[in-house]
Scaffold this motif. Sequence first.
Motif, mmCIF file in Angstrom:
data_model
loop_
_atom_site.group_PDB
_atom_site.id
_atom_site.type_symbol
_atom_site.label_atom_id
_atom_site.label_comp_id
_atom_site.label_asym_id
_atom_site.label_seq_id
_atom_site.Cartn_x
_atom_site.Cartn_y
_atom_site.Cartn_z
ATOM 1 N N ARG A 11 0.844 -1.186 0.000
ATOM 2 C CA ARG A 11 0.000 0.000 0.000
ATOM 3 C C ARG A 11 0.876 1.231 0.000
ATOM 4 N NH1 ARG A 11 -2.152 0.173 6.110
ATOM 5 N NH2 ARG A 11 -0.933 -1.534 6.956
ATOM 6 N N PRO A 12 0.239 2.345 -0.307
ATOM 7 C CA PRO A 12 1.032 3.576 -0.341
ATOM 8 C C PRO A 12 1.471 3.973 1.063
ATOM 9 C CG PRO A 12 -1.296 4.052 -0.651
ATOM 10 C CD PRO A 12 -1.167 2.569 -0.664
ATOM 11 N N GLY A 13 2.486 4.761 1.120
ATOM 12 C CA GLY A 13 2.935 5.248 2.417
ATOM 13 C C GLY A 13 4.220 4.593 2.861
ATOM 14 N N SER A 14 4.709 5.070 3.983
ATOM 15 C CA SER A 14 5.983 4.562 4.464
ATOM 16 C C SER A 14 5.841 3.953 5.851
ATOM 17 C CB SER A 14 7.005 5.701 4.517
ATOM 18 O OG SER A 14 6.614 6.606 5.545
ATOM 19 N N LEU A 15 6.813 3.156 6.151
ATOM 20 C CA LEU A 15 6.836 2.476 7.432
ATOM 21 C C LEU A 15 8.157 2.809 8.110
ATOM 22 C CD1 LEU A 15 5.498 0.126 9.168
ATOM 23 C CD2 LEU A 15 7.086 -1.360 7.966
ATOM 24 N N THR A 16 8.063 3.313 9.337
ATOM 25 C CA THR A 16 9.290 3.595 10.068
ATOM 26 C C THR A 16 9.436 2.579 11.191
ATOM 27 O OG1 THR A 16 9.030 5.937 9.612
ATOM 28 C CG2 THR A 16 10.549 5.346 11.387
ATOM 29 N N GLU A 17 10.570 1.905 11.171
ATOM 30 C CA GLU A 17 10.837 0.963 12.248
ATOM 31 C C GLU A 17 11.911 1.539 13.146
ATOM 32 O OE1 GLU A 17 10.056 -3.503 10.691
ATOM 33 O OE2 GLU A 17 11.649 -2.393 9.679
ATOM 34 N N VAL A 18 11.645 1.507 14.421
ATOM 35 C CA VAL A 18 12.578 2.091 15.371
ATOM 36 C C VAL A 18 12.927 1.048 16.413
ATOM 37 C CG1 VAL A 18 12.924 3.936 17.063
ATOM 38 C CG2 VAL A 18 11.487 4.337 15.061
ATOM 39 N N THR A 19 14.196 0.839 16.630
ATOM 40 C CA THR A 19 14.599 -0.045 17.715
ATOM 41 C C THR A 19 14.978 0.827 18.895
ATOM 42 O OG1 THR A 19 15.531 -1.490 16.050
ATOM 43 C CG2 THR A 19 16.125 -1.944 18.341
ATOM 44 N N VAL A 20 14.330 0.586 20.022
ATOM 45 C CA VAL A 20 14.723 1.326 21.219
ATOM 46 C C VAL A 20 15.236 0.315 22.230
ATOM 47 C CG1 VAL A 20 13.037 3.154 20.856
ATOM 48 C CG2 VAL A 20 12.459 1.211 22.326
ATOM 49 N N GLY A 21 16.072 0.768 23.104
ATOM 50 C CA GLY A 21 16.650 -0.178 24.037
ATOM 51 C C GLY A 21 17.107 0.466 25.306
ATOM 52 N N ASP A 22 17.522 -0.409 26.170
ATOM 53 C CA ASP A 22 17.909 0.001 27.507
ATOM 54 C C ASP A 22 18.731 -1.161 28.027
ATOM 55 O OD1 ASP A 22 18.048 0.377 30.220
ATOM 56 O OD2 ASP A 22 15.910 0.151 30.564
ATOM 57 N N GLY A 23 20.007 -1.008 28.179
ATOM 58 C CA GLY A 23 20.864 -2.115 28.595
ATOM 59 C C GLY A 23 20.776 -3.216 27.559
ATOM 60 N N ALA A 24 20.555 -4.449 28.026
ATOM 61 C CA ALA A 24 20.555 -5.585 27.115
ATOM 62 C C ALA A 24 19.225 -5.735 26.381
ATOM 63 C CB ALA A 24 20.854 -6.859 27.903
ATOM 64 N N ASN A 25 18.192 -5.097 26.869
ATOM 65 C CA ASN A 25 16.873 -5.279 26.274
ATOM 66 C C ASN A 25 16.604 -4.267 25.172
ATOM 67 O OD1 ASN A 25 16.168 -7.399 27.974
ATOM 68 N ND2 ASN A 25 15.556 -5.960 29.583
ATOM 69 N N SER A 26 15.803 -4.739 24.213
ATOM 70 C CA SER A 26 15.419 -3.782 23.183
ATOM 71 C C SER A 26 14.042 -4.154 22.671
ATOM 72 C CB SER A 26 16.435 -3.807 22.037
ATOM 73 O OG SER A 26 16.350 -5.042 21.360
ATOM 74 N N MET A 27 13.391 -3.246 22.012
ATOM 75 C CA MET A 27 12.109 -3.567 21.385
ATOM 76 C C MET A 27 11.902 -2.755 20.128
ATOM 77 S SD MET A 27 9.116 -1.873 23.701
ATOM 78 C CE MET A 27 9.317 -2.870 25.126
ATOM 79 N N GLN A 28 10.962 -3.258 19.355
ATOM 80 C CA GLN A 28 10.712 -2.710 18.036
ATOM 81 C C GLN A 28 9.462 -1.841 18.059
ATOM 82 O OE1 GLN A 28 13.037 -3.968 16.157
ATOM 83 N NE2 GLN A 28 12.541 -2.889 14.264
ATOM 84 N N LEU A 29 9.588 -0.620 17.556
ATOM 85 C CA LEU A 29 8.412 0.227 17.425
ATOM 86 C C LEU A 29 8.160 0.421 15.941
ATOM 87 C CD1 LEU A 29 9.548 3.193 19.742
ATOM 88 C CD2 LEU A 29 8.627 0.987 20.459
ATOM 89 N N VAL A 30 6.883 0.490 15.546
ATOM 90 C CA VAL A 30 6.626 0.809 14.139
ATOM 91 C C VAL A 30 5.682 1.996 14.035
ATOM 92 C CG1 VAL A 30 7.015 -1.461 13.120
ATOM 93 C CG2 VAL A 30 4.793 -0.928 14.116
ATOM 94 N N PHE A 31 5.954 2.825 13.079
ATOM 95 C CA PHE A 31 5.107 3.986 12.807
ATOM 96 C C PHE A 31 4.745 3.958 11.337
ATOM 97 C CE2 PHE A 31 7.924 5.152 16.244
ATOM 98 C CZ PHE A 31 7.101 5.806 17.146
ATOM 99 N N PHE A 32 3.484 4.260 11.032
ATOM 100 C CA PHE A 32 3.074 4.329 9.633
ATOM 101 C C PHE A 32 3.005 5.790 9.209
ATOM 102 C CE2 PHE A 32 1.231 0.484 11.425
ATOM 103 C CZ PHE A 32 1.805 -0.457 10.585
ATOM 104 N N ASN A 33 3.591 6.098 8.103
ATOM 105 C CA ASN A 33 3.488 7.441 7.527
ATOM 106 C C ASN A 33 3.829 8.558 8.493
ATOM 107 O OD1 ASN A 33 2.580 6.422 5.129
ATOM 108 N ND2 ASN A 33 0.461 6.373 5.854
ATOM 109 N N ARG A 34 4.692 8.258 9.391
ATOM 110 C CA ARG A 34 4.955 9.306 10.352
ATOM 111 C C ARG A 34 6.414 9.185 10.749
ATOM 112 N NH1 ARG A 34 3.252 10.151 16.015
ATOM 113 N NH2 ARG A 34 2.683 7.978 16.094
ATOM 114 N N ARG A 35 6.997 10.288 10.884
ATOM 115 C CA ARG A 35 8.362 10.229 11.344
ATOM 116 C C ARG A 35 8.542 11.336 12.352
ATOM 117 N NH1 ARG A 35 13.620 8.556 10.608
ATOM 118 N NH2 ARG A 35 14.906 10.355 11.071
#
Length: 722
Positions: free
Chosen positions: A72-96
Amino acid sequence: MATRLDRVLGAKTAKAMAEQLSLHTVRDLLRHYPRRYARRGEMTKLEDLQVGDRVTVLAQVRKVTTRKMRNRPGSLTEVTVGDGANSMQLVFFNRRHANLQEGAWGLFAGTVGEWRNSKQFAHPDCHLMTGDDDEDWARALIPLYPATKDVSSWVVQRSVKLLLDAAGGFGFVDDPLPEEMRARHGLPSLAAALLDIHRPTSAEDVEHAEHRLKWDEALTLQLTLAARRKAAALEPGIARPPRPGGLLDAVDAALPFALTEGQREVGEELAAELAREQPMHRLLQGEVGSGKTVVALRAMAQVVDAGGQAALLAPTEVLAAQHARSIRALLGPLGRAGELDGALEGTRIVLLTGSQKAAARREARAAVADGSAGIVVGTHALLQEGVDFADLGLVVVDEQHRFGVEQRDALRAKGNRPPHVLVMTATPIPRTVAMTVYGDLETSTLRQLPSGRGGVASSVVPVREKPGWVDRAWERLREEVAAGRQAYVVCPRIGEDAGAEEEPDDADGAPADDAPDRRPPLAVIDVAEALSAGPLAGLRLEVLHGRLAPEAKEATMRAFAAREIDVLVATTVVEVGVDVPNATVMVVMDADRFGVSQLHQLRGRVARGKHPGLCLLVSEAATSSATGQRLAAVASTSDGFELARLDLETRREGDVLGAAQSGRRSTIKLLSLLEDEELIAEARAEATALLATERGLADHPGLAMEVAALATDERAEYLEKA
Ligand code: ADP
Ligand code: MG
């Protein structure tokens, strides 16, 4: 403190706070405490979170990639955030997010979602560290406030900071707690506590601040209750001293057993209080089967001897009828004054319930009104208008947890002067609950069971894991019946007709962890049919539930008591107070659908005589699940106090004063009845002492204001209804 928020914050923020969080004044905002604190190094792994969990994490941006979406049209932003050994994935659609740059710290709040089998945090709310609140972000603990759509946690945080900066600290905050009281208990000032709860530098800060702020809540609550006790004590009742040679002596002579030590002690306590003009307000708690009824009956007899009437209020018709029956049986001719074989010095016992025929009710009411009925037993029908007592001297409420203060008061109002009040409950009440929710009552406890009781062995029957045990359960039941005993089989539902009908008595059920896909609970009618056609074929089996006509219920209970029925398949109508000493087996079907206290109550129906009892909790729940463990706990202890605690915990009512719904303004926010026992006891002593002084609250305007605020609080209603 009374300044309106729109004078200090932006109009838009103030409006949203007023509408969504009921925060109107500076005081409201400062009393809006953080729910918890985020700190660096505590981020959980995304894998450990469940889909649907709502979380807020404090983390650093590690990697940002933006790409076009394929389908579909638009963009996907994937962001990895973390803290020490842990991390997680955030996703944003059409937004930065402009500030979402590697290395930036921020708060990320959202719901854990799942996409193509991997967990992610889809378009979370984020608040990134910017220049102007750098100082805040450098803190070890970041407050997370109860928030709403338009008033996020960080808006609250910033508003508090704004207030602080504008006022140059919390110096303007007056302390409602008298200084010497603070000194006695080592409490910081309110200003210091507020500063530490909103802007802590360490976990100890928070702990100290919370302790102090809980004091405000506990003291306010206890002052309210102490004032209520004091007001009640000021209105004199009528003294009902014992009279030798009367009904009480006759009751004692007729008792087929010796009183336990506890029954004697509590009896003396009651006798002395009834003999005073100041109305008694007492809560009698005692294990199921500890013999509270006899204690109450003796108190009623004393009042009748003194020329007054006594009313016994029961929560169900079955129980009211049972009480009337057993009191009549015990008193014999003494309870039939005016009848042919009645004793002259006796009295009459009348039953008053909602389902009585008009003629019977008229007759009962007349006996209540002309005073010839000394003992009146009934259900809610007793509370109705048109029920007038000649001279109501004592109100006994059996199994209090089904009655509210309002109802108690309605009955109390039927006396010419305030009658004495005795409330009995078999649900053991943790001390703190007794001190708060029941704060206007003094308490007595019967801890000892009459000797010679067989005791109840309980076990869980895990249907899925040990299907063979179910057959064994029915075999055991048959063995008991063969030995001359009787049994109950309890189901959570009546059944047959559609609709999600519930027993009217079932107000407090199991914890609300119902998954939507669970099968409907087992029903009395189906289970009775299956049992009499199968494992219990040949036994005399009857059903008992709330949809039966009152006469049918009464007839069935009578037949069961007369041993004409072997097995009673019932709903929780047998939960409260039913007393058939020959019954030794209690099988609870779908036991996981009942609350802990309810199961304990049900179990109390067996082994009331000399034979040992057996309680089987049949459930499909896995033994390792939380539910399974709850059942195991019930099976493993018969200590009602321990179970009452567990019940509070599992029903998430540790905060009996109301679950901390975020977004609601309330005076009671931090205090927990389970955890703050000591503090509540100390506050109760302080409150009582303070009100006992001549000037009371007159020299403590701050406290008086807190008390007034509690009175208008919606949660105060809880106190009324509890
Ligand atoms: P509860 O406290 O649960 O209401 P009850 O008052 O119904 O308990 O008493 C339970 C049973 O114990 C009744 O059958 C009652 O007659 C009997 N009972 C009460 N007191 C004694 C005693 N002191 N000795 C033996 N049996 C007693
Ligand atoms: Mg009872």
